[in-house]
Design a protein around this motif. Structure first.
Motif, PDB file in Angstrom:
ATOM      1  N   TYR A 123      -0.137   7.162  -2.219  1.00  0.00           N
ATOM      2  CA  TYR A 123       1.279   6.832  -2.388  1.00  0.00           C
ATOM      3  C   TYR A 123       1.982   7.886  -3.232  1.00  0.00           C
ATOM      4  O   TYR A 123       3.109   8.276  -2.934  1.00  0.00           O
ATOM      5  CB  TYR A 123       1.411   5.452  -3.030  1.00  0.00           C
ATOM      6  N   THR A 149       6.564  -4.553   5.184  1.00  0.00           N
ATOM      7  CA  THR A 149       5.486  -3.603   4.948  1.00  0.00           C
ATOM      8  C   THR A 149       6.002  -2.170   4.910  1.00  0.00           C
ATOM      9  O   THR A 149       5.231  -1.238   4.678  1.00  0.00           O
ATOM     10  CB  THR A 149       4.404  -3.751   6.039  1.00  0.00           C
ATOM     11  N   ALA A 206      -3.894   2.390   4.462  1.00  0.00           N
ATOM     12  CA  ALA A 206      -4.035   2.826   3.073  1.00  0.00           C
ATOM     13  C   ALA A 206      -3.592   4.276   3.003  1.00  0.00           C
ATOM     14  O   ALA A 206      -3.852   5.060   3.922  1.00  0.00           O
ATOM     15  CB  ALA A 206      -5.478   2.692   2.593  1.00  0.00           C
ATOM     16  N   CYS A 207      -2.921   4.636   1.928  1.00  0.00           N
ATOM     17  CA  CYS A 207      -2.438   6.009   1.811  1.00  0.00           C
ATOM     18  C   CYS A 207      -2.377   6.427   0.359  1.00  0.00           C
ATOM     19  O   CYS A 207      -2.377   5.603  -0.561  1.00  0.00           O
ATOM     20  CB  CYS A 207      -1.050   6.159   2.448  1.00  0.00           C
ATOM     21  N   TRP A 228       7.504  -0.553   2.778  1.00  0.00           N
ATOM     22  CA  TRP A 228       7.346   0.143   1.494  1.00  0.00           C
ATOM     23  C   TRP A 228       6.163   1.117   1.519  1.00  0.00           C
ATOM     24  O   TRP A 228       6.149   2.092   0.766  1.00  0.00           O
ATOM     25  CB  TRP A 228       7.151  -0.872   0.368  1.00  0.00           C
ATOM     26  N   ILE A 229       5.174   0.860   2.378  1.00  0.00           N
ATOM     27  CA  ILE A 229       3.953   1.658   2.359  1.00  0.00           C
ATOM     28  C   ILE A 229       4.212   3.121   2.693  1.00  0.00           C
ATOM     29  O   ILE A 229       3.480   4.001   2.263  1.00  0.00           O
ATOM     30  CB  ILE A 229       2.876   1.056   3.307  1.00  0.00           C
ATOM     31  N   HIS A 230       5.249   3.406   3.473  1.00  0.00           N
ATOM     32  CA  HIS A 230       5.544   4.808   3.801  1.00  0.00           C
ATOM     33  C   HIS A 230       6.791   5.330   3.086  1.00  0.00           C
ATOM     34  O   HIS A 230       7.227   6.455   3.334  1.00  0.00           O
ATOM     35  CB  HIS A 230       5.666   5.021   5.315  1.00  0.00           C
ATOM     36  N   SER A 250      -4.643  -7.602  -4.867  1.00  0.00           N
ATOM     37  CA  SER A 250      -4.690  -6.154  -5.056  1.00  0.00           C
ATOM     38  C   SER A 250      -5.780  -5.779  -6.050  1.00  0.00           C
ATOM     39  O   SER A 250      -6.531  -4.816  -5.838  1.00  0.00           O
ATOM     40  CB  SER A 250      -3.330  -5.644  -5.542  1.00  0.00           C
ATOM     41  N   ALA A 296      -2.305   3.212  -2.308  1.00  0.00           N
ATOM     42  CA  ALA A 296      -1.675   1.937  -1.956  1.00  0.00           C
ATOM     43  C   ALA A 296      -2.209   1.496  -0.603  1.00  0.00           C
ATOM     44  O   ALA A 296      -2.654   2.324   0.208  1.00  0.00           O
ATOM     45  CB  ALA A 296      -0.158   2.079  -1.903  1.00  0.00           C
ATOM     46  N   CYS A 297      -2.162   0.188  -0.350  1.00  0.00           N
ATOM     47  CA  CYS A 297      -2.612  -0.313   0.946  1.00  0.00           C
ATOM     48  C   CYS A 297      -1.810  -1.550   1.324  1.00  0.00           C
ATOM     49  O   CYS A 297      -1.214  -2.214   0.471  1.00  0.00           O
ATOM     50  CB  CYS A 297      -4.101  -0.616   0.948  1.00  0.00           C
ATOM     51  N   ALA A 298      -1.802  -1.844   2.608  1.00  0.00           N
ATOM     52  CA  ALA A 298      -1.112  -3.035   3.116  1.00  0.00           C
ATOM     53  C   ALA A 298      -1.808  -3.482   4.392  1.00  0.00           C
ATOM     54  O   ALA A 298      -2.294  -2.656   5.172  1.00  0.00           O
ATOM     55  CB  ALA A 298       0.361  -2.741   3.394  1.00  0.00           C
TER      56      ALA A 298
END
Length: 258
Positions: free
Chosen positions: A174, A139, A171-172, A141-143, A226, A184-186
């Protein structure tokens, strides 16, 4: 290619003003210190530009200004470029895999769902960096587009679902642009199907709208989960495109570095 310093960057509007939502936001986001990097074939009056952030790459300009070896640093990247760059990319890497993508723009306002008992959905703050860093490596990749958990936590552009001090979903923004912010979210696997990502995404979209920007969303055509989150959160299809996953530098290209 040479990496450009902040004072060498060409006028953004000359290269990316007419790009689609996700690509334009990526290029602008790469201007954030520590978030991305810009390259060109030459510092003055460049003919070709490469912009990288996380594992994404944009190519613009004249591909004949570049030799295949110039793209060697961009192995294992997702590349968006005009079709005229495809011969160069094919010569530069031993593998070039096309991925069909779908790009959405937020059109329908949606109220955040109520989180389960014991779960709090709120904006990320600087002190949340350790909780983000504790996420499973799959996970991480989200940041990545913010340079890591510290950058995302301090950005003011992320929302997360917490159970005590543990992040269950995030969620951010991206890629942050001045018109679009690509979302994007995870969610950690054991807490999926609880609408946690949807709660984070809808709260983030309200934030983005309050900044006067438009949320956008990009995902693979075959990523049904997604696409479902995007639709449920109020995103609607804007256009489709293809980006390319690069392999390793082609043997004949890599040999030039020896």
């Amino acid at each position: 290619m040479i990496e450009l310093s902040p004072d060498q960057l060409p006028a953004f509007s000359d290269w990316f003003a007419s790009g689609p939502p996700g690509a334009a936001a990526l290029a602008e986001h790469a201007l954030v210190p520590g978030a991305g990097r810009w390259w060109a074939d030459r510092a003055v009056d460049p003919r070709a530009i490469a912009v990288a952030c996380a594992d994404h790459l944009l190519l613009r300009g004249d591909p004949t200004a570049l030799a295949p070896i110039a793209l060697a640093p961009f192995a294992a990247h997702y590349v968006q470029s005009p079709a005229r760059f495809l011969p160069l990319l094919s010569n530069a890497f031993d593998l070039l895999v096309p991925w069909e993508r779908m790009a959405y723009v937020h059109r329908v306002r949606v109220s955040p769902p109520r989180p389960p008992h014991g779960v709090t959905v709120r904006r990320l703050v600087s002190g949340d960096a350790p909780a983000l860093a504790a996420l499973h490596p799959d996970t991480a990749w989200i940041h990545a587009s913010w340079g890591g958990p510290v950058g995302l936590a301090a950005s003011g552009h992320g929302w997360a679902a917490f159970a005590k001090d543990r992040v269950l979903a995030v969620a951010c923004t991206y890629f942050r642009g001045t018109t679009y912010e690509d979302v994007a979210c995870a969610t950690i696997p054991e807490h999926r199907r609880q609408r946690l990502a949807l709660a984070c995404v809808t709260a983030l979209c309200q934030d983005i709208a309050a900044r006067g920007h438009t949320p956008s969303w990009s995902c693979s055509r075959d990523n049904r989960p997604s696409r479902l989150v995007a639709w449920t959160a109020g995103f609607r299809l804007e256009h489709e495109y293809v980006h390319y996953l690069t392999g390793q530098p082609a043997r004949r290209v890599a040999g030039l570095t020896v």
